[in-house]
Enzyme design. Structure first.
Site: not given
Ligand code: TEU
Length: 566
Positions: A103, A211, A270, A343-344
């Site tokens: 990542d 990310d 992403e 994970h989000d």
């Molecule tokens: O996620 C970006 C993102 O789009 C998420 O924050 C999303 O909007 C949110 O989780 C939806 O509920 C990335 C990573 O995948 C996330 O785990 C991190 O928290 C974020 O960036 C910041 O690094």
């Protein structure tokens, strides 16, 4: 088992498995997953048949956002292990023909990263311009409400700006205040990041999941955003999503990091808010930017007027329309990533599936995703049919986005805690972050200690040891899906055509190659349905989640894949 096909580039017929290290497997009993825990399960991943492991961050971090706040890119956080442990994982995976992508979190660092510490030392710091520092809004007193340089809201509630009393300025943080945004306008910043990426490639990794990589180019004018009715903060996204220099930066990164190397690496961007038109540019091989992007359109289809915290029922026609647009949009240029979970996102089975038809809905959703054209991603536990968690109090949550929202909603907006808890149970990221279910033992065999977040009580029946080698299990169905992608070229290259687009429950499409057509059909409802007229399921059944496929009907959550000569 038919011969494994190979494609160029290699990732075209690959399946990626995402590991969230904190919750995968704990080897030392401290209740937090770690690298040796993953090493201990590489045969599980090999048996499943995946080709790539995407490893969420394991770098040194104060864990304000579970590792997406990095304080040292060149080291592994002691909670996860050591660089040697990571090297062991890389070689253990490579020995089994599995690649690993790390990542890359470079839109922001931790505020404890030496770069930021030096930058915050003073306005004349040589690294001041490595981040976005700005004075208070003209005529306003720094630190006072409304004095923020722009009205942008953070993804984790509140303003996207933090007042820094010692140096009398604000710094930008689109996520938590402990995640200050890097200033990519500064070539020193870019060079430092490219050097770090080259260092990791030299250690043998096979690529990066990047990310929020479409956030790195901001509009330097930093204009205010539009404030929606009832909202306190403005939407700054038009000023930092796919900004003016994004293509220049991604092409430079490709040249400075990957060019001139023998291996072919995998790069996945992403990109919240990315459009099909933009994705065609980002993933067009001729442009030398990325191999694929994560788009968010389909994972927002159950968001209500207030966004993810006001979920609404999924409309299957909307889902099909969105996914078909991306299939058609990247049919001749670029390449799709295919995912339900990460994970989000809350667990797909609870979100788009049906716990009352646990096996059938888990496998039906997997079928219609994995057999589209693109690279499928499996999030840890998805292959076991893991579900959302019956959290019963705010104390059980750990995720900063969730906790910040709860406190803002209850304390600032006066919403009832019980109704907010309902929304969290449905949409919180913590639903995806509870430990993986290896066994029915205590703590699901994840740890011998006290897990950092509670294990789902249904691990007694939903777990790997109950499913591996047992035909009719979700795990074995995923193995079969992955094997089909590895042995049938039409799954990889076949043209996509949606069938019965307006049918409210049947998700059906064809994939057509020179000599073979695959027809994929699934009933995404709990009611038995007639087959739509244009869905012809005659042919050789390659895969089905019901033992005795009936001809003209699809039972609740029934999925079937047939092969027909063209
Ligand atoms: O996620 C970006 C993102 O789009 C998420 O924050 C999303 O909007 C949110 O989780 C939806 O509920 C990335 C990573 O995948 C996330 O785990 C991190 O928290 C974020 O960036 C910041 O690094």
């Amino acid at each position: 088992m038919s011969e494994r096909l190979s494609h160029d580039p290699w990732w075209r017929d690959s399946v990626v498995y995402q590991v969230y290290p904190r919750s995968f497997a704990d080897s030392d009993g401290d209740g937090v997953g770690d690298l040796r825990g993953i090493v201990g399960q590489v045969d599980y991943l090999s048996d499943l048949g995946v080709d790539v492991v995407w490893l969420s961050p394991v770098y040194a971090s104060p864990h304000d956002d579970n590792g997406y706040d990095i304080s040292d890119y060149y080291s592994v956080d002691p909670a996860f292990g050591t660089l040697d442990d990571l090297d062991d994982l890389v070689s253990a995976l490579h020995e089994r023909g599995i690649r690993i992508v790390m990542d890359l979190v470079v839109n922001h660092t931790s505020d404890e990263h030496p770069w930021f510490v030096e930058s915050a030392a003073g306005p004349d710091s040589p690294k001041r311009d490595w981040y976005w520092w700005r004075p208070a809004r003209a005529g306003a007193v720094g630190g006072q409400p409304g004095a923020e340089p722009t009205n942008w809201g953070s993804f984790f509630s509140g303003s996207a700006w933090q007042w820094h009393e010692p140096t009398g300025e604000y710094y930008l943080h689109l996520f938590s205040r402990k995640q200050p945004d890097l200033n990519w306008e500064n070539p020193e910043v870019r060079e430092a990041i490219y050097a770090m990426m080259r260092w990791w490639l030299d250690r043998g990794i096979d690529g990066f999941r990047m990310d929020v990589i479409n956030f790195i180019s901001k509009d330097p004018a930093l204009p205010d955003g539009v404030v929606a009715p009832g909202q306190r903060w403005g939407d700054g996204s038009p000023h930092y999503m796919s900004g003016p220099r994004i293509h220049e930066f991604l092409q430079e990164m490709r040249r400075e990091v990957f060019a001139g190397r023998d291996s072919t690496y995998l790069t996945i961007g992403e990109m919240p808010g990315v459009t099909i038109e933009q994705a065609r540019l980002f993933t067009d091989p001729a442009r030398g930017e990325l191999d694929m992007v994560f788009q968010f359109e389909h994972v927002a289809l159950d968001h209500g007027a207030e966004g993810k915290w006001s979920p609404r029922e999924l409309d299957v026609v909307e889902l099909k329309t969105s996914l078909a647009r991306w299939q058609e949009g990247l049919a001749d240029t670029g390449w799709n990533s295919l995912y339900w979970s990460n994970h989000d996102q809350p667990r797909v089975l609870s979100r788009f599936g049906d716990p009352d038809h646990w096996y059938a809905s888990a496998t039906a959703l997997a079928t219609v995703l994995h057999l589209q054209r693109g690279t499928p991603f499996i999030y840890q536990g998805e292959e076991l049919g893991m579900t959302n968690v019956p959290f019963d109090s705010i104390e059980q949550f750990r995720d900063i986005e969730t906790l910040n929202y709860f406190h803002e909603a209850v304390e600032e907006h006066g919403l009832a805690a019980a109704s907010v808890l309902d929304a969290l149970r449905r949409a919180s990221r913590d639903n995806a972050r509870t430990p993986v279910h290896w066994t029915s033992d205590a703590h699901a065999g994840f740890t011998t200690g006290e897990p950092w977040i509670a294990v789902h009580p249904n691990h007694d029946r939903i777990n790997a040891s109950a499913q591996r080698g047992r035909s009719g299990s979700v795990y074995e169905y995923y193995r079969a899906l992955i094997a089909l992608r590895h042995t049938n070229a039409v799954v990889v290259d076949g043209t996509f055509r949606m069938l019965a687009p307006e049918h409210p429950a049947v998700f059906a499409f064809t994939r057509t190659g020179d000599a073979e057509r695959l027809v994929i059909a699934a009933n995404l409802s709990a009611q038995s349905v007639e087959l739509p007229a244009d869905v012809d399921l005659r042919g050789t059944v390659l895969l089905t989640n019901y033992a005795d496929p009936a001809r003209a009907r699809l039972r609740p959550w029934e999925a079937r894949v047939v092969s027909q000569p063209t």
